[in-house]
Motif scaffolding. Structure first.
Motif, PDB file in Angstrom:
ATOM      1  N   GLN A 267       0.856  -1.177   0.000  1.00 57.98           N
ATOM      2  CA  GLN A 267       0.000   0.000   0.000  1.00 57.98           C
ATOM      3  C   GLN A 267       0.895   1.231   0.000  1.00 57.98           C
ATOM      4  N   THR A 268       0.378   2.270  -0.612  1.00 56.61           N
ATOM      5  CA  THR A 268       1.182   3.482  -0.718  1.00 56.61           C
ATOM      6  C   THR A 268       1.501   4.008   0.683  1.00 56.61           C
ATOM      7  N   PHE A 269       2.773   4.298   0.924  1.00 60.64           N
ATOM      8  CA  PHE A 269       3.198   4.735   2.256  1.00 60.64           C
ATOM      9  C   PHE A 269       2.646   6.119   2.616  1.00 60.64           C
ATOM     10  N   THR A 270       2.228   6.234   3.872  1.00 55.51           N
ATOM     11  CA  THR A 270       2.034   7.551   4.474  1.00 55.51           C
ATOM     12  C   THR A 270       3.348   7.878   5.197  1.00 55.51           C
ATOM     13  N   ALA A 271       3.442   9.087   5.718  1.00 53.19           N
ATOM     14  CA  ALA A 271       4.640   9.451   6.483  1.00 53.19           C
ATOM     15  C   ALA A 271       4.808   8.495   7.672  1.00 53.19           C
ATOM     16  N   ASP A 272       3.684   8.078   8.241  1.00 52.51           N
ATOM     17  CA  ASP A 272       3.735   7.170   9.383  1.00 52.51           C
ATOM     18  C   ASP A 272       4.303   5.796   8.992  1.00 52.51           C
ATOM     19  N   ASP A 273       3.889   5.294   7.826  1.00 47.09           N
ATOM     20  CA  ASP A 273       4.427   4.007   7.334  1.00 47.09           C
ATOM     21  C   ASP A 273       5.937   4.115   7.109  1.00 47.09           C
ATOM     22  N   ALA A 274       6.351   5.246   6.551  1.00 48.23           N
ATOM     23  CA  ALA A 274       7.783   5.438   6.276  1.00 48.23           C
ATOM     24  C   ALA A 274       8.570   5.430   7.594  1.00 48.23           C
ATOM     25  N   ARG A 275       8.014   6.102   8.603  1.00 48.75           N
ATOM     26  CA  ARG A 275       8.640   6.146   9.931  1.00 48.75           C
ATOM     27  C   ARG A 275       8.808   4.730  10.483  1.00 48.75           C
ATOM     28  N   GLN A 276       7.729   3.958  10.403  1.00 41.13           N
ATOM     29  CA  GLN A 276       7.718   2.586  10.912  1.00 41.13           C
ATOM     30  C   GLN A 276       8.738   1.724  10.164  1.00 41.13           C
ATOM     31  N   PHE A 277       8.763   1.902   8.857  1.00 38.75           N
ATOM     32  CA  PHE A 277       9.674   1.128   7.994  1.00 38.75           C
ATOM     33  C   PHE A 277      11.131   1.413   8.388  1.00 38.75           C
TER      34      PHE A 277
ATOM     35  N   ASN B 124       8.694   8.326  -8.134  1.00 36.88           N
ATOM     36  CA  ASN B 124       8.500   7.647  -6.845  1.00 36.88           C
ATOM     37  C   ASN B 124       8.249   8.590  -5.676  1.00 36.88           C
ATOM     38  N   LEU B 125       7.910   7.965  -4.534  1.00 34.66           N
ATOM     39  CA  LEU B 125       7.820   8.710  -3.280  1.00 34.66           C
ATOM     40  C   LEU B 125       9.177   8.653  -2.573  1.00 34.66           C
ATOM     41  N   VAL B 126       9.585   9.756  -1.995  1.00 30.28           N
ATOM     42  CA  VAL B 126      10.830   9.777  -1.212  1.00 30.28           C
ATOM     43  C   VAL B 126      10.553  10.486   0.117  1.00 30.28           C
ATOM     44  N   PHE B 127      10.800   9.771   1.223  1.00 25.74           N
ATOM     45  CA  PHE B 127      10.581  10.330   2.562  1.00 25.74           C
ATOM     46  C   PHE B 127      11.924  10.504   3.263  1.00 25.74           C
ATOM     47  N   ARG B 128      12.018  11.563   4.052  1.00 23.53           N
ATOM     48  CA  ARG B 128      13.153  11.684   4.983  1.00 23.53           C
ATOM     49  C   ARG B 128      12.607  11.416   6.378  1.00 23.53           C
ATOM     50  N   VAL B 129      13.251  10.463   7.085  1.00 22.21           N
ATOM     51  CA  VAL B 129      12.847  10.142   8.453  1.00 22.21           C
ATOM     52  C   VAL B 129      13.990  10.571   9.377  1.00 22.21           C
ATOM     53  N   LYS B 130      13.632  11.384  10.387  1.00 17.24           N
ATOM     54  CA  LYS B 130      14.688  12.022  11.201  1.00 17.24           C
ATOM     55  C   LYS B 130      14.355  11.935  12.681  1.00 17.24           C
ATOM     56  N   ASN B 131      15.384  11.704  13.512  1.00 16.69           N
ATOM     57  CA  ASN B 131      15.123  11.748  14.956  1.00 16.69           C
ATOM     58  C   ASN B 131      15.521  13.110  15.521  1.00 16.69           C
ATOM     59  N   GLN B 132      15.343  13.277  16.820  1.00 15.73           N
ATOM     60  CA  GLN B 132      15.567  14.612  17.393  1.00 15.73           C
ATOM     61  C   GLN B 132      17.038  14.958  17.533  1.00 15.73           C
ATOM     62  N   GLN B 133      17.885  13.940  17.385  1.00 21.08           N
ATOM     63  CA  GLN B 133      19.329  14.212  17.408  1.00 21.08           C
ATOM     64  C   GLN B 133      19.826  14.582  15.999  1.00 21.08           C
TER      65      GLN B 133
ATOM     66  N   ARG C  73      19.720  12.628  13.320  1.00 16.68           N
ATOM     67  CA  ARG C  73      20.105  11.489  12.460  1.00 16.68           C
ATOM     68  C   ARG C  73      18.936  11.191  11.526  1.00 16.68           C
ATOM     69  N   SER C  74      19.253  10.853  10.293  1.00 20.77           N
ATOM     70  CA  SER C  74      18.157  10.670   9.333  1.00 20.77           C
ATOM     71  C   SER C  74      18.464   9.579   8.318  1.00 20.77           C
ATOM     72  N   LEU C  75      17.398   9.023   7.769  1.00 24.60           N
ATOM     73  CA  LEU C  75      17.490   8.023   6.694  1.00 24.60           C
ATOM     74  C   LEU C  75      16.452   8.369   5.640  1.00 24.60           C
ATOM     75  N   ILE C  76      16.620   7.765   4.465  1.00 25.91           N
ATOM     76  CA  ILE C  76      15.691   8.005   3.359  1.00 25.91           C
ATOM     77  C   ILE C  76      14.895   6.721   3.090  1.00 25.91           C
ATOM     78  N   VAL C  77      13.578   6.870   2.938  1.00 27.66           N
ATOM     79  CA  VAL C  77      12.720   5.761   2.516  1.00 27.66           C
ATOM     80  C   VAL C  77      12.180   6.116   1.138  1.00 27.66           C
ATOM     81  N   LYS C  78      12.464   5.244   0.163  1.00 25.71           N
ATOM     82  CA  LYS C  78      11.970   5.491  -1.200  1.00 25.71           C
ATOM     83  C   LYS C  78      11.005   4.373  -1.560  1.00 25.71           C
ATOM     84  N   GLN C  79       9.820   4.739  -2.011  1.00 23.45           N
ATOM     85  CA  GLN C  79       8.835   3.714  -2.369  1.00 23.45           C
ATOM     86  C   GLN C  79       8.362   3.916  -3.809  1.00 23.45           C
ATOM     87  N   ALA C  80       8.320   2.806  -4.545  1.00 24.56           N
ATOM     88  CA  ALA C  80       7.792   2.860  -5.919  1.00 24.56           C
ATOM     89  C   ALA C  80       6.271   2.903  -5.868  1.00 24.56           C
ATOM     90  N   LEU C  81       5.689   3.784  -6.628  1.00 20.82           N
ATOM     91  CA  LEU C  81       4.228   3.830  -6.779  1.00 20.82           C
ATOM     92  C   LEU C  81       3.840   2.910  -7.935  1.00 20.82           C
TER      93      LEU C  81
END
Ligand SMILES: Nc1ncnc2c1ncn2[C@@H]1O[C@H](COP(=O)(O)OP(=O)(O)O)[C@@H](O)[C@H]1O
Ligand SMILES: CSC[C@H]1O[C@H](OP(=O)(O)O)[C@H](O)[C@@H]1O
Length: 402
Positions: free
Chosen positions: A5-15, A40-49, A51-59
């Protein structure tokens, strides 16, 4: 596609949380979608320090067009596997993939946000002295180590089958080699250059040469290509240079990757006439771009030669005359595919900021005409341009169109 299913920001965070040890369960994670690519969709997931990662999902469709253009989500597999293969061969210039999920068509990767996308920097007139030598290393190593010089017949055919990528290849086949040479509804042509676009639709000599390049694209599985080495797929700063976005990867002609990059440097060369108002700065930027093209080819050819001489596993290909012939055909292909890139980015579906960001319409049209003229000459003369210097001389002596 049951688990998709197409990711929401919450799905990207969980992933991101589930598939790396960058984050802790207790972290407050922020996620935002910021993709600006065509597909595609590209999310940046970041913590409060920070640190960040990228989640890329194909539509299941092409983002730039919408659901009316369905597209396989298997492209996420291709992207992840090409990046992983290339990353093993050339980790210093390939974005690091941390996890790939086939059912979700999602990739977790390192965040390269400390670097910038090459295209926007070139449009702004910036220079990166190490660009060409770094990309020469990336291209020589990723292409050599996935070629017949290294893989035996069995390994190579298994790999070719794994990376057939028919749907994404079809996009390239259409957008590079078909649409610009006919009145196709997908084309995107500014009114001011319609006469020059029309010439392409009636230029049978040019169409014959493009057909030869297309036939090679379809039938010359020389190495595992990135498949879309344009300046929007390169992250860079003064020290580092990393390639992303390999979903168009497949086994194809080596010159396609090398030529795509040369074509993008030349698109910027043509665009600078309209982007840069100051003549001295224009000359400097042009000099930089031509030097980079020269270094790119020289660096690629010398590294690839060295690899052929020292690391060829297949004895037939250890022959030095064959190796010389091989590199000459890669140069001719590279020049031809660079020409195709110049043309398709000017009149085809997908344009580039190097031309689009020229504010004055007349200046933009002049740069676009130059891109078309250069593109045509590169395609037509690719076999007689036997050194990179000859290509640069052709570019330098090109008269600026009206
Ligand atoms: N690993 C990454 N780190 C930081 N930003 C990224 C990364 N991958 C993609 N991006 C951002 O997302 C944008 C779109 O990514 P891209 O892979 O080109 O998507 P598409 O496949 O849709 O063309 C890039 O221009 C860049 O700004
Ligand atoms: C409908 S895809 C058009 C075009 O987009 C791709 O590039 P990117 O997604 O990296 O911007 C590729 O070059 C395709 O030809």
């Amino acid at each position: 596609m049951s688990d998709y299913q197409t990711f929401t920001a919450d799905d990207a965070r969980q992933f991101a949380l589930s598939h790396s040890d960058t984050f802790r369960d207790s972290d407050k994670l922020e996620a935002e979608e910021f993709g600006d690519g065509n597909l595609n969709l590209v999310f940046r997931v970041k913590n409060q320090q920070g640190r960040s990662l990228i989640v890329k999902q194909a539509l299941p469709y092409a983002r730039c067009v919408g659901e009316s253009w369905p597209l396989t989500i298997d492209r996420a597999r291709i992207e992840a596997e090409v990046l992983l293969r290339h990353g093993r061969i050339c980790p210093e210039h390939t974005v690091q993939v941390l996890h790939y999920d086939a059912a979700k068509a999602a990739i977790l990767m390192e965040d390269l946000g400390q670097l910038t996308i090459l295209r926007s920097e070139l449009v702004a007139g910036k220079q990166f002295p190490r660009l060409a030598s770094q990309m020469a290393q990336y291209l020589a190593h990723t292409l050599f180590h996935t070629s017949d010089f290294v893989l035996n017949g069995l390994q190579k055919k298994t790999e070719v089958a794994r990376f057939l990528n028919p749907e994404l290849c079809l996009i390239t086949e259409d957008l590079f080699f078909t649409d610009p040479y006919c009145n196709h509804e997908r084309n995107n042509i500014h009114q001011a250059i319609l006469p020059q676009a029309r010439e392409l639709w009636h230029d049978e000599a040019l169409q014959a040469e493009v057909a030869r390049l297309k036939a090679d694209f379809l039938s010359k599985p020389q190495a595992l290509l990135h498949g879309d080495v344009h300046s929007g797929s390169i992250f860079i700063d003064a020290q580092q240079c990393k390639v992303i976005d390999a979903e168009f990867g497949f086994y194809g002609p080596i010159g396609f990757d090398v030529g795509s990059l040369i074509g993008n440097l030349l698109l910027n060369y043509a665009g600078q006439f309209g982007l840069q108002e100051d003549t001295t700065a224009l000359e400097q930027q042009h000099r930089y771009l031509l030097e980079q093209i020269e270094t790119l080819w020289q660096g690629f050819a010398s590294e690839f030669s060295q690899l052929m001489q020292t690391q060829s596993k297949e004895s037939s290909f250890a022959n030095s005359s064959y190796q010389h012939f091989f590199l000459q055909q890669v140069l001719a292909d590279s020049i031809g595919y660079a020409g195709c890139e110049l043309i398709r980015r000017t009149v085809g579906l997908a344009h580039v900021a190097d031309l689009e960001q020229i504010r004055n319409e007349q200046l933009r049209a002049r740069s676009e005409r130059l891109a078309l003229m250069l593109g045509r000459q590169l395609i037509m003369q690719r076999h007689s341009l036997t050194t990179i210097q000859q290509l640069l001389t052709l570019v330098q002596h090109q008269e600026l169109p009206a």
